[in-house]
Design a protein around this motif. Structure first.
Motif, PDB file in Angstrom:
ATOM      1  N   ALA A   1     162.615  42.092  71.933  1.00 56.14           N
ATOM      2  CA  ALA A   1     163.701  41.054  71.965  1.00 56.14           C
ATOM      3  C   ALA A   1     163.989  40.494  73.167  1.00 56.14           C
ATOM      4  O   ALA A   1     164.500  39.386  73.189  1.00 56.14           O
ATOM      5  CB  ALA A   1     164.744  41.815  71.151  1.00 56.14           C
ATOM      6  N   GLU A   2     163.887  41.064  74.230  1.00 56.99           N
ATOM      7  CA  GLU A   2     164.111  40.671  75.442  1.00 56.99           C
ATOM      8  C   GLU A   2     163.169  39.755  76.167  1.00 56.99           C
ATOM      9  O   GLU A   2     163.397  39.223  77.236  1.00 56.99           O
ATOM     10  CB  GLU A   2     164.641  41.677  76.602  1.00 56.99           C
ATOM     11  CG  GLU A   2     165.713  42.524  76.276  1.00 56.99           C
ATOM     12  CD  GLU A   2     167.117  41.756  76.167  1.00 56.99           C
ATOM     13  OE1 GLU A   2     167.201  40.866  77.012  1.00 56.99           O
ATOM     14  OE2 GLU A   2     168.056  41.982  75.306  1.00 56.99           O
ATOM     15  N   GLY A   3     161.956  39.752  75.377  1.00 59.51           N
ATOM     16  CA  GLY A   3     161.060  38.971  75.981  1.00 59.51           C
ATOM     17  C   GLY A   3     159.770  39.526  76.468  1.00 59.51           C
ATOM     18  O   GLY A   3     158.612  38.813  76.493  1.00 59.51           O
ATOM     19  N   ASN A   4     159.573  40.976  76.522  1.00 63.10           N
ATOM     20  CA  ASN A   4     158.632  41.776  77.162  1.00 63.10           C
ATOM     21  C   ASN A   4     157.795  42.059  75.924  1.00 63.10           C
ATOM     22  O   ASN A   4     158.134  42.946  75.163  1.00 63.10           O
ATOM     23  CB  ASN A   4     158.795  42.824  77.907  1.00 63.10           C
ATOM     24  CG  ASN A   4     157.698  43.317  78.549  1.00 63.10           C
ATOM     25  OD1 ASN A   4     156.513  43.158  78.223  1.00 63.10           O
ATOM     26  ND2 ASN A   4     157.820  44.303  79.358  1.00 63.10           N
ATOM     27  N   MET A   5     156.541  41.716  75.335  1.00 63.22           N
ATOM     28  CA  MET A   5     155.796  41.916  74.322  1.00 63.22           C
ATOM     29  C   MET A   5     154.663  42.905  74.742  1.00 63.22           C
ATOM     30  O   MET A   5     154.172  43.470  73.947  1.00 63.22           O
ATOM     31  CB  MET A   5     155.117  40.747  74.053  1.00 63.22           C
ATOM     32  CG  MET A   5     155.842  39.363  73.593  1.00 63.22           C
ATOM     33  SD  MET A   5     157.054  39.994  72.069  1.00 63.22           S
ATOM     34  CE  MET A   5     158.285  38.914  72.249  1.00 63.22           C
ATOM     35  N   ASN A   6     154.559  43.484  75.818  1.00 63.78           N
ATOM     36  CA  ASN A   6     153.728  44.429  76.326  1.00 63.78           C
ATOM     37  C   ASN A   6     154.171  45.894  76.400  1.00 63.78           C
ATOM     38  O   ASN A   6     154.433  46.567  77.106  1.00 63.78           O
ATOM     39  CB  ASN A   6     153.103  43.942  77.839  1.00 63.78           C
ATOM     40  CG  ASN A   6     152.577  42.449  78.053  1.00 63.78           C
ATOM     41  OD1 ASN A   6     151.904  42.364  77.442  1.00 63.78           O
ATOM     42  ND2 ASN A   6     153.240  41.837  79.106  1.00 63.78           N
ATOM     43  N   VAL A   7     154.068  46.085  75.082  1.00 59.11           N
ATOM     44  CA  VAL A   7     154.623  47.481  74.561  1.00 59.11           C
ATOM     45  C   VAL A   7     153.508  48.202  74.098  1.00 59.11           C
ATOM     46  O   VAL A   7     152.776  47.835  73.278  1.00 59.11           O
ATOM     47  CB  VAL A   7     155.771  47.418  73.599  1.00 59.11           C
ATOM     48  CG1 VAL A   7     156.016  48.893  73.379  1.00 59.11           C
ATOM     49  CG2 VAL A   7     156.991  46.646  74.284  1.00 59.11           C
ATOM     50  N   ILE A   8     153.357  49.492  74.649  1.00 57.23           N
ATOM     51  CA  ILE A   8     152.349  50.389  74.058  1.00 57.23           C
ATOM     52  C   ILE A   8     153.039  51.569  73.452  1.00 57.23           C
ATOM     53  O   ILE A   8     153.968  52.139  74.066  1.00 57.23           O
ATOM     54  CB  ILE A   8     151.512  50.882  75.204  1.00 57.23           C
ATOM     55  CG1 ILE A   8     150.766  49.862  75.882  1.00 57.23           C
ATOM     56  CG2 ILE A   8     150.519  52.044  74.563  1.00 57.23           C
ATOM     57  CD1 ILE A   8     150.348  50.168  77.373  1.00 57.23           C
ATOM     58  N   LEU A   9     152.839  51.988  72.148  1.00 53.50           N
ATOM     59  CA  LEU A   9     153.569  52.867  71.442  1.00 53.50           C
ATOM     60  C   LEU A   9     152.901  54.320  71.910  1.00 53.50           C
ATOM     61  O   LEU A   9     151.740  54.318  71.933  1.00 53.50           O
ATOM     62  CB  LEU A   9     153.616  52.980  70.169  1.00 53.50           C
ATOM     63  CG  LEU A   9     154.029  51.477  69.445  1.00 53.50           C
ATOM     64  CD1 LEU A   9     153.995  51.538  68.181  1.00 53.50           C
ATOM     65  CD2 LEU A   9     155.614  51.596  69.654  1.00 53.50           C
ATOM     66  N   CYS A  10     153.509  55.442  71.866  1.00 49.22           N
ATOM     67  CA  CYS A  10     152.741  56.657  72.488  1.00 49.22           C
ATOM     68  C   CYS A  10     153.286  57.864  71.296  1.00 49.22           C
ATOM     69  O   CYS A  10     154.459  58.009  71.384  1.00 49.22           O
ATOM     70  CB  CYS A  10     153.139  57.302  73.563  1.00 49.22           C
ATOM     71  SG  CYS A  10     152.337  58.593  74.235  1.00 49.22           S
ATOM     72  N   GLU A  11     152.294  58.454  70.591  1.00 48.48           N
ATOM     73  CA  GLU A  11     152.740  59.674  69.700  1.00 48.48           C
ATOM     74  C   GLU A  11     152.335  60.764  70.778  1.00 48.48           C
ATOM     75  O   GLU A  11     151.236  61.045  71.207  1.00 48.48           O
ATOM     76  CB  GLU A  11     151.934  59.605  68.651  1.00 48.48           C
ATOM     77  CG  GLU A  11     151.727  61.072  67.744  1.00 48.48           C
ATOM     78  CD  GLU A  11     153.362  61.261  67.382  1.00 48.48           C
ATOM     79  OE1 GLU A  11     153.561  62.599  67.589  1.00 48.48           O
ATOM     80  OE2 GLU A  11     153.667  60.404  66.803  1.00 48.48           O
ATOM     81  N   ARG A  12     153.432  61.568  71.000  1.00 50.22           N
ATOM     82  CA  ARG A  12     153.382  62.823  71.842  1.00 50.22           C
ATOM     83  C   ARG A  12     154.002  64.006  71.225  1.00 50.22           C
ATOM     84  O   ARG A  12     154.557  65.136  71.691  1.00 50.22           O
ATOM     85  CB  ARG A  12     154.279  62.392  73.130  1.00 50.22           C
ATOM     86  CG  ARG A  12     155.468  61.956  72.862  1.00 50.22           C
ATOM     87  CD  ARG A  12     156.641  62.731  72.544  1.00 50.22           C
ATOM     88  NE  ARG A  12     156.923  63.656  73.797  1.00 50.22           N
ATOM     89  CZ  ARG A  12     157.396  64.935  73.724  1.00 50.22           C
ATOM     90  NH1 ARG A  12     157.789  65.536  72.388  1.00 50.22           N
ATOM     91  NH2 ARG A  12     157.755  65.582  74.811  1.00 50.22           N
TER      92      ARG A  12
END
Length: 338
Positions: free
Chosen positions: A225-236
């Motif tokens: 929402a702040e503009g950074n679309m470079n997100v990697i989700l992590c299942e830990r």
């Protein structure tokens, strides 16, 4: 709600549609995919007359979306997000192996381990400079000096570096870090997430100890929402009633994340199990489940590690595991790295 546009929709017609929506207080998010052009609507869509929208000559179809996350939602973004990290990418179907010690402890330790990981086939280097620990008396990491050693290890090996941030006040220290990791305990540190959203760096966001998938995706939404679309989700792994492992590795979340979100998925079997002998089978299972990356803890001497020695592989164990990972990836038609 999402509006699917006709393939031959005229720009002027689309502009008129967006003006109608904005006049009703609805924000629009125009997404151009490989096969479809979509307008995502954010706001109180209950006031919208769907028949009126269907009357617009640029509208192909309209679908209501119940989930509160919009930018992370695959319904809004049908194509997989591909995130560049130096000379490689995450999310394009290849398999990334992020390996390295739980904590950066010394120059010799991190460089020795980094070289061993690269030789075995790792494509990125992980290492904790700042360490969130349950006990205030446990090793808390080397801080800024640890980041400097990671950068030195990158110069030695060429591996992009991944390390965890705990405080937005430290963001300047991460200027030369390739991927910033948000740990499980900070998944809902919303002020930190908003600060990272103003960055353009890839963010590796770990699922909280007791968090649902929707909560993880909402945390990703804070960053996006702040503009950074470079997100990697992590299942830990998550905390359950089981005590034989450190956490319960929720493998079913990997394909489910793929269904719900377009973001790349990383799996961390080291923290999920806490037992080095379980890392190999869980890593293989995560690859089969569709993970875009694995994050594996490797230490040149786990018995003397300053943190989490029981869940860190020796370089030899890691190399042996990587032989199987490479064979499995080949069987699945996937490549390591780019």
């Amino acid at each position: 709600m999402i509006i699917i546009l006709k393939k031959d929709a005229q720009a002027e017609s689309v502009r008129r549609l967006e003006d109608i929506l904005k006049s009703k207080g609805i924000s629009t998010n125009h997404i151009q995919g490989a096969n479809q052009n979509i307008i995502g609507l954010v706001g109180d869509t209950s006031i919208i007359d769907m028949d009126n929208l269907y009357a617009q000559d640029c509208v192909e179809d309209i679908r209501r979306v119940q989930e509160p996350y919009k930018k992370a939602n695959r319904k809004f973004h049908p194509d997989d997000t591909v995130i560049p990290v130096r000379d490689t990418v995450i999310g394009n179907g290849s398999l990334q192996i992020i390996a390295g010690p739980c904590s950066v402890e010394s120059e010799e330790q991190i460089i020795t381990t980094a070289i061993a990981c690269k030789n075995a086939g790792a494509t990125m280097l992980r290492g904790g400079a700042f360490k969130p620990r349950t006990s205030p008396y446990s090793f808390q990491g080397m801080g800024a000096d640890g980041i400097k050693l990671l950068i030195k290890a990158r110069e030695e090996t060429g591996l992009p570096i991944v390390t965890e941030i705990m405080n937005s006040a430290d963001l300047d220290l991460f200027a030369d870090v390739d991927v910033i990791q948000v740990g499980a305990r900070n998944m809902q540190n919303f002020e930190l997430l908003k600060a990272l959203g103003k960055s353009s760096k890839p963010i590796l966001l770990k699922r909280g100890l007791s968090s649902t998938l929707e909560e993880l995706l909402m945390s990703a939404e804070y960053i996006m929402a702040e503009g950074n679309m470079n997100v990697i989700l992590c299942e830990r792994g998550i905390r359950t009633f089981e005590t034989m492992t450190r956490n319960t590795f929720d493998l079913s979340m990997i394909p489910l994340m793929k269904e719900k979100s377009h973001l790349p998925i990383c799996a961390d079997p080291s923290h999920a199990t806490g037992i080095y002998s379980l890392i190999e089978p869980m890593s293989l299972a995560a690859v089969i489940s569709g993970a875009d990356a694995l994050e594996i803890e490797v230490h040149n001497d786990p018995k003397s590690a300053l943190s989490d020695g029981g869940q860190q592989l020796t370089p030899q164990r890691f190399a042996d595991m990587m032989v199987k990972i490479k064979d499995l990836a080949k069987y699945l038609g996937r490549t390591l790295g780019k």
